[in-house]
Design an enzyme around this catalytic site. Structure first.
Site, short mmCIF file in Angstrom:
data_model
loop_
_atom_site.label_atom_id
_atom_site.label_comp_id
_atom_site.label_asym_id
_atom_site.label_seq_id
_atom_site.Cartn_x
_atom_site.Cartn_y
_atom_site.Cartn_z
N THR A 1 0.81 -1.22 0.00
CA THR A 1 0.00 0.00 0.00
C THR A 1 0.84 1.26 0.00
OG1 THR A 1 -1.77 -1.19 1.11
CG2 THR A 1 -1.84 1.20 1.23
N ASP A 2 1.97 1.27 0.70
CA ASP A 2 2.76 2.50 0.76
C ASP A 2 3.25 2.91 -0.62
OD1 ASP A 2 4.42 0.26 0.75
OD2 ASP A 2 5.88 1.09 2.14
N GLY A 3 3.68 1.93 -1.44
CA GLY A 3 4.12 2.27 -2.79
C GLY A 3 3.00 2.84 -3.63
N ASP B 1 2.21 6.50 -2.65
CA ASP B 1 3.19 7.47 -3.15
C ASP B 1 3.08 7.65 -4.66
OD1 ASP B 1 4.46 8.39 -0.81
OD2 ASP B 1 5.75 6.63 -0.72
#
Length: 388
Positions: A140-142, A145
């Site tokens: 999810t973090d990728g 961003d």
């Protein structure tokens, strides 16, 4: 008592001078003097070095997370690379072609033709970058961003060229909402794979990117993202209040409408540091301070200030801490100090700025992808502060 006209004029001048002095003091407190040295020339030097060392590929570019002899890319690194490249453009660098090449790599490594989330890892097989079936899931973090970088690209260049940044951003944000937001807690899952009873409540605190969720709500005209932002703030506040240090773990569990928090144990998800302030949680000061920079949220202010108070008491910042504040490793790492330096600048914490901000400006300070890339990204965001 009747006053002469000149007395009113003199009184007005006194008030004006007092206002200007007060404004100058406020600006000095709000923006530490060291920020003024983050200029475009310095950023160009850093960006060119980072580009030489970590950008790879021709028509499709990606960020190397390992040496060139065993190329590897991550959706996390792709998101960082896209953010860095579009932010560099704001400092006068001609980076649009590079950004479009990063977009091309993202598009070539989506989970499926109908699912625009990015596969979390690729390795070189023969002459091409390839994901195994197990790697064709998301982180999810990728994705967050990448989506935010596409919005910034739309802001910077518009979406009337060869790449429709706005259309891609909206498509990805809809997929994040569908596959990566827990419908009960309205919090980000750690990936689209986290749907089993054992994984569905996992939360990576560094994924609680409140500033992004606020922007998604406006960009998509979708109030549900506002609820994601509010719930994220609630969890950050609860985690901050659990320890006097204000530190948060790499992973935690959050369940139910009341956002009940339960700890994880070491190696439950990814590493021995899962329940400590490790290589995921080290990004929290940056993520929360960024929200405070944009929104002036009192929750983000208090959460950031508590962490900065802890780091101000340390003689130096090393890698990994227990949540009570005990150092786990003895070596320094820019992935831990750079977010603190940036957060200190946002908050005007001059003691920490003096101590750690110079390391953001030191060319060649890191020789590994993760700390070097965070340093580059946070130097750019520090430059944005200097131009506010």
């Amino acid at each position: 008592m009747k006053r002469h006209r000149y007395q009113w004029v003199i009184g007005g001048l006194v008030l004006l001078v007092a206002f200007m002095v007060g404004l100058a003091v406020y600006q000095t407190q709000r923006r530490p003097k060291s920020l003024t040295t983050v200029n475009d020339d310095l950023i160009r030097v850093h960006y060119r070095q980072w580009q030489r060392e970590y950008l790879s590929g021709q028509q499709q570019k990606f960020v190397l997370t390992r040496g060139a002899e065993h190329p590897q890319a991550l959706s996390e690194s792709q998101g960082y690379g896209m953010l860095i490249t579009v932010l560099a453009a704001k400092h006068g660098m001609p980076t649009r072609q590079t950004f479009d090449q990063l977009v091309a790599y993202y598009l070539a490594h989506r989970v499926s033709p109908t699912n625009p989330l990015m596969a979390w890892r690729q390795k070189q097989v023969g002459q091409r970058m390839h994901s195994t079936p197990a790697e064709m899931t998301s982180a999810t973090d990728g994705d967050l961003d990448i989506a935010y970088a596409l919005i910034l690209a739309d802001d910077q260049w518009g979406s009337i060229g060869s790449v429709d940044y706005k259309g891609l951003a909206q498509q990805l944000i809809r997929a994040i909402k569908q596959y990566e937001i827990n419908p009960v807690t309205q919090l980000p899952r750690v990936g689209n794979w986290a749907t089993t009873p054992a994984t569905q409540h996992l939360v990576r605190p560094s994924d609680l990117m409140t500033a992004y969720f606020r922007r998604f709500a406006r960009y998509m005209q979708d109030g549900e993202w506002t609820q994601v932002a509010l719930n994220s703030q609630t969890v950050l506040q609860k985690l901050s209040q659990q320890r006097s240090s204000g530190l948060m773990p790499d992973f935690t569990q959050v369940s139910g409408d009341h956002l009940t928090i339960r700890p994880v144990h070491a190696r439950q998800v990814a590493s021995p540091y899962d329940n400590q302030y490790g290589f995921n949680a080290c990004r929290v000061p940056w993520r929360v301070a960024y929200d405070y920079q944009l929104s002036r949220s009192p929750v983000s202010r208090d959460v950031t200030a508590k962490m900065l108070a802890f780091f101000a008491r340390q003689s130096r910042i090393t890698a990994v801490y227990t949540l009570t504040g005990r150092p786990v490793e003895t070596y320094p790492n820019q992935a831990f100090s750079a977010p603190v330096a940036y957060a200190a600048q946002v908050m005007g914490h001059q003691r920490l700025v003096t101590r750690y901000a110079p390391s953001l400006k030191r060319v060649g300070a890191s020789n590994a992808y993760y700390p070097a890339t965070l340093q580059m990204l946070l130097l750019l965001q520090s430059g944005e502060l200097a131009h506010d």
